[in-house]
Design a protein around this motif. Structure first.
Motif, PDB file in Angstrom:
ATOM      1  N   LEU A  48       1.604  16.865   2.692  1.00 11.59           N
ATOM      2  CA  LEU A  48       3.101  16.760   2.812  1.00 11.59           C
ATOM      3  C   LEU A  48       3.244  14.841   3.023  1.00 11.59           C
ATOM      4  CD1 LEU A  48       4.195  19.872   4.432  1.00 11.59           C
ATOM      5  CD2 LEU A  48       4.607  19.107   2.193  1.00 11.59           C
ATOM      6  N   SER A  49       2.454  14.525   4.039  1.00  7.88           N
ATOM      7  CA  SER A  49       2.675  13.084   4.386  1.00  7.88           C
ATOM      8  C   SER A  49       2.620  12.213   3.258  1.00  7.88           C
ATOM      9  CB  SER A  49       1.729  12.721   5.636  1.00  7.88           C
ATOM     10  OG  SER A  49       2.089  11.334   6.082  1.00  7.88           O
ATOM     11  N   TRP A  50       1.442  12.424   2.466  1.00  8.20           N
ATOM     12  CA  TRP A  50       1.255  11.508   1.274  1.00  8.20           C
ATOM     13  C   TRP A  50       2.403  11.742   0.295  1.00  8.20           C
ATOM     14  CZ3 TRP A  50       0.523  12.046  -3.801  1.00  8.20           C
ATOM     15  CH2 TRP A  50      -0.016  11.163  -4.720  1.00  8.20           C
ATOM     16  N   THR A  51       2.689  12.712   0.149  1.00  4.66           N
ATOM     17  CA  THR A  51       3.825  13.105  -1.038  1.00  4.66           C
ATOM     18  C   THR A  51       5.055  12.857  -0.576  1.00  4.66           C
ATOM     19  OG1 THR A  51       2.309  15.061  -1.636  1.00  4.66           O
ATOM     20  CG2 THR A  51       4.504  14.823  -2.702  1.00  4.66           C
ATOM     21  N   ASP A  52       5.370  13.110   0.597  1.00 10.83           N
ATOM     22  CA  ASP A  52       6.775  12.383   1.256  1.00 10.83           C
ATOM     23  C   ASP A  52       6.649  10.908   1.050  1.00 10.83           C
ATOM     24  OD1 ASP A  52       7.409  14.987   1.758  1.00 10.83           O
ATOM     25  OD2 ASP A  52       7.174  14.890   3.723  1.00 10.83           O
ATOM     26  N   ASN A  53       5.710  10.116   1.345  1.00  8.10           N
ATOM     27  CA  ASN A  53       5.665   8.895   1.145  1.00  8.10           C
ATOM     28  C   ASN A  53       5.996   8.368  -0.164  1.00  8.10           C
ATOM     29  OD1 ASN A  53       5.352   6.152   2.277  1.00  8.10           O
ATOM     30  ND2 ASN A  53       3.335   6.041   1.065  1.00  8.10           N
TER      31      ASN A  53
END
Length: 265
Positions: A48-53
């Motif tokens: 989620l962190s990678w995709t949100d970024n």
């Protein structure tokens, strides 16, 4: 669908709900396996962190930030260089970061702030077709909810569904033909009628009232189905018509190749 502000508010709230599940985990708990093969809780949040970024970068780029647009182009090229492995590789890398939780918080707040500022009618580039800010926010809501379900399952927590899942259900209905396509099948020409009971007892509907192919039941269970977080036989859903029954065996709201789903309880 709701307006952009409402969808972004739901996305923020869904992120906060997941944050509350993981905020106090110790290092051992972060390593807890989830129902997704090979993924721990850290992998779920890392993904989620990678995709949100990436979503924030392309959203800011669409709004005029040239540097952000260039960063998204780099991420896009990396993904196409390893189309079947880039998601797992990114999750592995993010999961290993000692500041994972802080990084995810920073990124998801930056993403929602960026989405709320996108001018009307601007299309945001993505790994598939460009989409509106409302569609991007709904897609991020769906992913946050789905991966939050994996985290909850890993921790043995039963989540109470909220009406925020309407966005998840909406994507599940809208991606009917996509589910057929990724399974190399021809979608039916006839539209389906979908009638779902919301967590608050309201009726949510899609499609013509007189459609012969129909799906009815729990909205929460429909969301579990289209995100492939539960087995079809374990869910309170009824399909009328051969095509509708078949759709429920392949339904998929997320991008990428057909998922493996979950085993029957």
């Amino acid at each position: 669908m709701a307006d952009l502000d409402s969808i972004v508010d739901d996305l923020r709230a869904e992120g906060d709900a997941l944050d509350a599940l993981v905020a106090h985990l110790d290092q051992e708990q972060w390593s807890t396996p989830t129902p997704a093969a090979g993924w721990t809780i850290a992998h779920q949040i890392g993904h989620l962190s990678w995709t949100d970024n990436v979503a924030e970068r392309t959203t800011s780029g669409a709004a005029g930030d040239a540097d952000a647009a260039a960063e998204f182009d780099v991420a896009l090229k990396q993904a196409w260089a390893d189309p079947t492995g880039f998601v797992d590789a990114a999750a592995d890398e993010e999961a290993a970061k000692p500041d994972l939780l802080t990084t995810w918080r920073t990124r998801r707040h930056a993403m929602t702030d960026a989405l709320a500022k996108v001018p009307a009618r601007v299309k945001i580039p993505w790994f598939g077709p460009p989409m509106s800010a409302a569609s991007m926010a709904t897609a991020r809501l769906m992913e946050t909810w789905a991966h939050g379900q994996d985290v909850a399952d890993a921790l043995g927590i039963v989540r109470e569904p909220t009406d925020r899942i309407k966005g998840v259900a909406h994507i599940g209905v809208r991606t009917r033909d996509f589910a057929y396509a990724v399974n190399q099948q021809t979608p039916p020409a006839e539209p389906f009628r979908v009638e779902l009971t919301s967590p608050l007892g309201e009726l949510w509907t899609w499609g013509p009232e007189d459609a012969s192919q129909r799906v009815t039941g729990s909205a929460a269970d429909f969301c579990l189905l289209v995100t492939q977080r539960a087995h079809r036989d374990d869910l309170d859903l009824t399909a009328v018509g051969d095509d509708a029954q078949h759709w429920l065996t392949i339904a998929q709201a997320f991008a990428g190749p057909p998922g493996s789903g979950r085993d029957k309880r």
